[in-house]
Design a protein around this motif. Structure first.
Motif, PDB file in Angstrom:
ATOM      1  N   SER A  26      15.638  -4.494  -3.726  1.00  0.00           N
ATOM      2  CA  SER A  26      14.539  -5.090  -2.592  1.00  0.00           C
ATOM      3  C   SER A  26      15.056  -4.467  -1.314  1.00  0.00           C
ATOM      4  O   SER A  26      16.256  -4.797  -0.947  1.00  0.00           O
ATOM      5  CB  SER A  26      14.185  -6.502  -2.445  1.00  0.00           C
ATOM      6  OG  SER A  26      13.464  -6.832  -1.625  1.00  0.00           O
ATOM      7  N   THR A  27      13.987  -4.086  -0.500  1.00  0.00           N
ATOM      8  CA  THR A  27      14.395  -4.001   1.022  1.00  0.00           C
ATOM      9  C   THR A  27      14.386  -5.135   1.979  1.00  0.00           C
ATOM     10  O   THR A  27      14.728  -5.261   3.285  1.00  0.00           O
ATOM     11  CB  THR A  27      13.218  -3.096   1.729  1.00  0.00           C
ATOM     12  OG1 THR A  27      12.021  -3.752   1.597  1.00  0.00           O
ATOM     13  CG2 THR A  27      13.148  -1.636   0.981  1.00  0.00           C
ATOM     14  N   GLY A  28      13.785  -6.451   1.037  1.00  0.00           N
ATOM     15  CA  GLY A  28      13.511  -7.548   1.848  1.00  0.00           C
ATOM     16  C   GLY A  28      12.381  -7.856   2.552  1.00  0.00           C
ATOM     17  O   GLY A  28      11.976  -8.946   2.998  1.00  0.00           O
ATOM     18  N   LEU A  29      11.345  -6.910   2.334  1.00  0.00           N
ATOM     19  CA  LEU A  29      10.232  -6.729   2.736  1.00  0.00           C
ATOM     20  C   LEU A  29       9.173  -6.533   1.613  1.00  0.00           C
ATOM     21  O   LEU A  29       9.078  -5.503   1.075  1.00  0.00           O
ATOM     22  CB  LEU A  29       9.719  -5.843   3.930  1.00  0.00           C
ATOM     23  CG  LEU A  29      10.757  -6.210   5.141  1.00  0.00           C
ATOM     24  CD1 LEU A  29      10.689  -5.088   6.017  1.00  0.00           C
ATOM     25  CD2 LEU A  29      10.079  -7.477   5.834  1.00  0.00           C
ATOM     26  N   VAL A  30       8.430  -7.830   1.110  1.00  0.00           N
ATOM     27  CA  VAL A  30       7.567  -7.445  -0.031  1.00  0.00           C
ATOM     28  C   VAL A  30       6.668  -6.187   0.045  1.00  0.00           C
ATOM     29  O   VAL A  30       6.471  -5.551  -0.917  1.00  0.00           O
ATOM     30  CB  VAL A  30       6.818  -8.641  -0.253  1.00  0.00           C
ATOM     31  CG1 VAL A  30       5.843  -8.414  -1.477  1.00  0.00           C
ATOM     32  CG2 VAL A  30       7.640  -9.818  -0.603  1.00  0.00           C
ATOM     33  N   ASP A  31       6.045  -6.122   1.312  1.00  0.00           N
ATOM     34  CA  ASP A  31       5.115  -4.913   1.348  1.00  0.00           C
ATOM     35  C   ASP A  31       5.579  -3.495   1.239  1.00  0.00           C
ATOM     36  O   ASP A  31       5.084  -2.573   0.734  1.00  0.00           O
ATOM     37  CB  ASP A  31       4.166  -5.010   2.583  1.00  0.00           C
ATOM     38  CG  ASP A  31       3.370  -6.125   2.376  1.00  0.00           C
ATOM     39  OD1 ASP A  31       2.785  -6.604   1.405  1.00  0.00           O
ATOM     40  OD2 ASP A  31       2.846  -6.710   3.490  1.00  0.00           O
ATOM     41  N   TRP A  32       6.652  -3.386   1.904  1.00  0.00           N
ATOM     42  CA  TRP A  32       7.679  -2.446   1.743  1.00  0.00           C
ATOM     43  C   TRP A  32       8.001  -1.860   0.386  1.00  0.00           C
ATOM     44  O   TRP A  32       7.957  -0.852   0.146  1.00  0.00           O
ATOM     45  CB  TRP A  32       8.759  -2.511   2.832  1.00  0.00           C
ATOM     46  CG  TRP A  32       9.659  -0.993   3.164  1.00  0.00           C
ATOM     47  CD1 TRP A  32      10.603  -0.384   2.630  1.00  0.00           C
ATOM     48  CD2 TRP A  32       9.277  -0.239   4.280  1.00  0.00           C
ATOM     49  NE1 TRP A  32      10.646   0.701   2.985  1.00  0.00           N
ATOM     50  CE2 TRP A  32      10.007   0.946   4.206  1.00  0.00           C
ATOM     51  CE3 TRP A  32       8.386  -0.260   5.434  1.00  0.00           C
ATOM     52  CZ2 TRP A  32      10.018   1.999   4.927  1.00  0.00           C
ATOM     53  CZ3 TRP A  32       8.320   0.763   6.412  1.00  0.00           C
ATOM     54  CH2 TRP A  32       9.257   1.749   6.155  1.00  0.00           C
ATOM     55  N   ARG A  59       6.565  -2.830  -2.382  1.00  0.00           N
ATOM     56  CA  ARG A  59       5.522  -2.167  -2.840  1.00  0.00           C
ATOM     57  C   ARG A  59       5.150  -0.645  -2.724  1.00  0.00           C
ATOM     58  O   ARG A  59       4.773  -0.106  -3.475  1.00  0.00           O
ATOM     59  CB  ARG A  59       4.312  -3.120  -2.691  1.00  0.00           C
ATOM     60  CG  ARG A  59       3.019  -3.059  -3.395  1.00  0.00           C
ATOM     61  CD  ARG A  59       1.805  -4.178  -3.198  1.00  0.00           C
ATOM     62  NE  ARG A  59       2.651  -4.956  -2.349  1.00  0.00           N
ATOM     63  CZ  ARG A  59       2.300  -6.106  -2.115  1.00  0.00           C
ATOM     64  NH1 ARG A  59       1.199  -6.608  -2.803  1.00  0.00           N
ATOM     65  NH2 ARG A  59       2.491  -7.306  -1.427  1.00  0.00           N
ATOM     66  N   LEU A  60       5.069  -0.324  -1.453  1.00  0.00           N
ATOM     67  CA  LEU A  60       4.942   1.002  -0.966  1.00  0.00           C
ATOM     68  C   LEU A  60       5.824   1.859  -1.679  1.00  0.00           C
ATOM     69  O   LEU A  60       5.612   3.040  -1.937  1.00  0.00           O
ATOM     70  CB  LEU A  60       4.885   1.134   0.458  1.00  0.00           C
ATOM     71  CG  LEU A  60       3.894   0.528   1.314  1.00  0.00           C
ATOM     72  CD1 LEU A  60       4.172   0.534   2.944  1.00  0.00           C
ATOM     73  CD2 LEU A  60       2.539   1.463   1.158  1.00  0.00           C
ATOM     74  N   LEU A  61       7.055   1.391  -2.015  1.00  0.00           N
ATOM     75  CA  LEU A  61       8.243   2.235  -2.436  1.00  0.00           C
ATOM     76  C   LEU A  61       8.358   2.135  -4.191  1.00  0.00           C
ATOM     77  O   LEU A  61       9.119   2.903  -4.487  1.00  0.00           O
ATOM     78  CB  LEU A  61       9.545   1.854  -1.795  1.00  0.00           C
ATOM     79  CG  LEU A  61      10.018   2.283  -0.589  1.00  0.00           C
ATOM     80  CD1 LEU A  61      11.254   1.148   0.009  1.00  0.00           C
ATOM     81  CD2 LEU A  61       9.856   3.527  -0.173  1.00  0.00           C
ATOM     82  N   GLY A  62       7.272   1.591  -4.599  1.00  0.00           N
ATOM     83  CA  GLY A  62       7.134   1.350  -6.042  1.00  0.00           C
ATOM     84  C   GLY A  62       8.251   0.386  -6.609  1.00  0.00           C
ATOM     85  O   GLY A  62       8.625   0.480  -7.860  1.00  0.00           O
TER      86      GLY A  62
END
Length: 87
Positions: free
Chosen positions: A32-38, A40-43
């Motif tokens: 995880s990037t630590g950001l849920v929306d990010w 999601r954008l990265l698959g």
């Protein structure tokens, strides 16, 4: 019947061995990037073992927020992370 050795890996059949990781498509392990929306954008997140280059905008400090979230996520899940700056 003849069966080949090729087996398709799906997200449900893959398993993530390390804490803080999740299975992705094509046998990839994602972090995880630590950001849920990010994520999601990265698959689903970033592929474990890859190198990501983040280029800053000279007029915005948003790249620092992303780096902070990403490093905090790594620490929270027991992963190793590094931040190199060319200053």
């Amino acid at each position: 019947t003849m069966r080949g050795s090729f087996q398709r890996k799906t997200a449900s059949s893959a398993s993530a061995a390390d804490p803080g990781t999740r299975p992705g498509l094509h046998g990839q392990t994602l972090i995880s990037t630590g950001l849920v929306d990010w994520d999601r954008l990265l698959g689903g997140g970033l592929a474990l073992g890859t190198l990501s280059l983040i280029i800053q905008d000279a007029h915005s400090g948003q790249h620092l927020n992303f780096i902070r979230y990403f490093l905090a996520e790594a620490v929270a899940t027991g992963q190793n992370a590094a931040w190199y700056a060319a200053n």
